[in-house]
Design a protein around this motif. Structure first.
Motif, short mmCIF file in Angstrom:
data_model
loop_
_atom_site.label_atom_id
_atom_site.label_comp_id
_atom_site.label_asym_id
_atom_site.label_seq_id
_atom_site.Cartn_x
_atom_site.Cartn_y
_atom_site.Cartn_z
N VAL A 274 3.68 12.02 6.10
CA VAL A 274 5.01 12.53 6.61
C VAL A 274 5.71 11.65 7.18
N ARG A 275 5.17 10.48 7.68
CA ARG A 275 6.27 9.55 8.26
C ARG A 275 7.10 8.80 7.40
N ALA A 276 6.51 8.58 5.95
CA ALA A 276 7.32 8.31 5.01
C ALA A 276 8.47 8.97 4.50
N LEU B 256 -1.44 6.60 12.34
CA LEU B 256 0.13 6.89 12.61
C LEU B 256 0.70 7.65 11.77
N GLY B 257 0.19 8.27 10.66
CA GLY B 257 0.84 9.30 10.11
C GLY B 257 1.53 8.69 8.77
N TRP B 258 1.41 7.53 8.32
CA TRP B 258 2.10 7.03 7.24
C TRP B 258 1.22 7.33 5.97
N VAL B 259 -0.24 7.56 6.37
CA VAL B 259 -0.91 7.90 4.97
C VAL B 259 -1.64 9.29 5.57
N LEU C 125 0.88 -1.30 -0.04
CA LEU C 125 -0.18 -0.05 -0.08
C LEU C 125 0.82 1.25 -0.07
N LEU C 126 1.81 1.28 0.74
CA LEU C 126 2.55 2.21 0.98
C LEU C 126 3.49 2.59 -0.54
N MET D 222 -9.66 -0.41 6.82
CA MET D 222 -9.35 -0.49 8.17
C MET D 222 -7.73 -0.24 8.00
N LEU D 223 -7.08 -0.71 7.15
CA LEU D 223 -5.56 -0.49 6.98
C LEU D 223 -5.37 0.73 6.78
N LEU D 224 -6.20 1.42 5.90
CA LEU D 224 -5.68 3.16 5.47
C LEU D 224 -6.04 3.80 6.60
N ARG D 225 -7.24 3.50 7.38
CA ARG D 225 -7.53 4.42 8.48
C ARG D 225 -6.41 4.13 9.85
#
Length: 259
Positions: free
Chosen positions: A76-78, A60-63, A23-24, A52-55
């Motif tokens: 921004v975490r990425a 967590l800030g990855w999306v 996904l990332l 659910m994975l997206l939420r």
């Protein structure tokens, strides 16, 4: 009541981890915001699981989401993780003074990149001193077959290795891109003979690039290139750039010899 086995639980965790990475990587390859339907169509995950994975990744800030909360993009975490990779890479650190000198000598745009599967990824760049110059950024990913960087790196592999890595038909980035794998392999033999590769407007119209692999490993994983607008390129300037690249290659190989 049945209890899930440890193996089953572990398999589920691995599947979830793989989906998270995929996904990332989807967002990394497709800048901008995307709807749930777009993501599902590309990855074929069950809609409820994907949501659910997206939420979770949003929390967590990855999306990130847009104002409506219905479109998603990389978070921004990425960026923080990507920056830490660059900051901690010894080859990038060793290359800095060499790239600075190459940029000063040529006054053109300089790239230092790494082969990642069938792509090259920019690890470091130096902007041209001219107003007419290409757009560049660290982290940009381009098809290896359509760049001088990629062709220089692919040329350090055997023909069979290239066949295993690339499909028979290659993506056409511009009208000049080589799209036949066997024709590309023929050009890679020329690259091996001359010691450098040329991108003849194969990735960006109006831009010619010269690339050379840095052989501190075999096959090479890193390469350096110089990009020049065709309008500014003369035979004498082309020779000067090639000479500067060969000098940079030798300096980079020496700087990275311990890696």
């Amino acid at each position: 009541m049945s209890v899930p086995s440890t193996a089953a639980a572990g398999g589920s965790q691995v599947k979830s981890a793989l989906r998270t990475v995929e996904l990332l990587e989807f967002f990394a390859r497709r800048p901008g915001m995307h709807s749930l339907a777009e993501v599902q169509a590309a990855l074929s995950y069950p809609k409820s699981s994907l949501y659910m994975l997206l939420r979770t990744l949003v929390e967590l800030g990855w999306v990130e989401t847009d104002g409506t909360g219905t479109r998603y993009g990389i978070g921004v975490r990425a960026l923080l993780v990507g920056a830490s990779y660059i900051d901690g890479d010894e080859a990038v650190a060793a290359a800095r003074p060499v790239l600075d000198r190459l940029a000063d000598d040529t006054t053109e745009t300089i790239h230092f990149a790494r082969l990642d599967g069938t792509d090259v990824v920019y690890l470091s760049t130096r902007q041209s001193q001219h107003s007419l110059r290409p757009f560049t950024r660290v982290g940009r990913r381009l098809p290896a077959h359509a760049t001088s960087l990629g062709k220089a790196l692919l040329a350090t592999h055997t023909d069979d290795q290239v066949r295993q890595l690339l499909p028979e038909r290659l993506e056409a980035v511009t009208e000049h891109t080589i799209t036949d794998r066997e024709r590309l392999i023929e050009e890679l033999r020329t690259v091996q003979e001359h010691g450098y590769a040329v991108d003849r407007e194969e990735n960006t119209a109006g831009l010619r690039c010269f690339g050379i692999a840095v052989p501190y490993r075999s096959p090479a994983r890193d390469a350096v290139s110089c990009s020049v607008p065709v309008a500014r390129l003369t035979p004498g300037r082309e020779q000067m750039i090639r000479d500067a690249l060969f000098d940079a290659r030798d300096r980079l190989t020496l700087a990275c010899r311990h890696l």
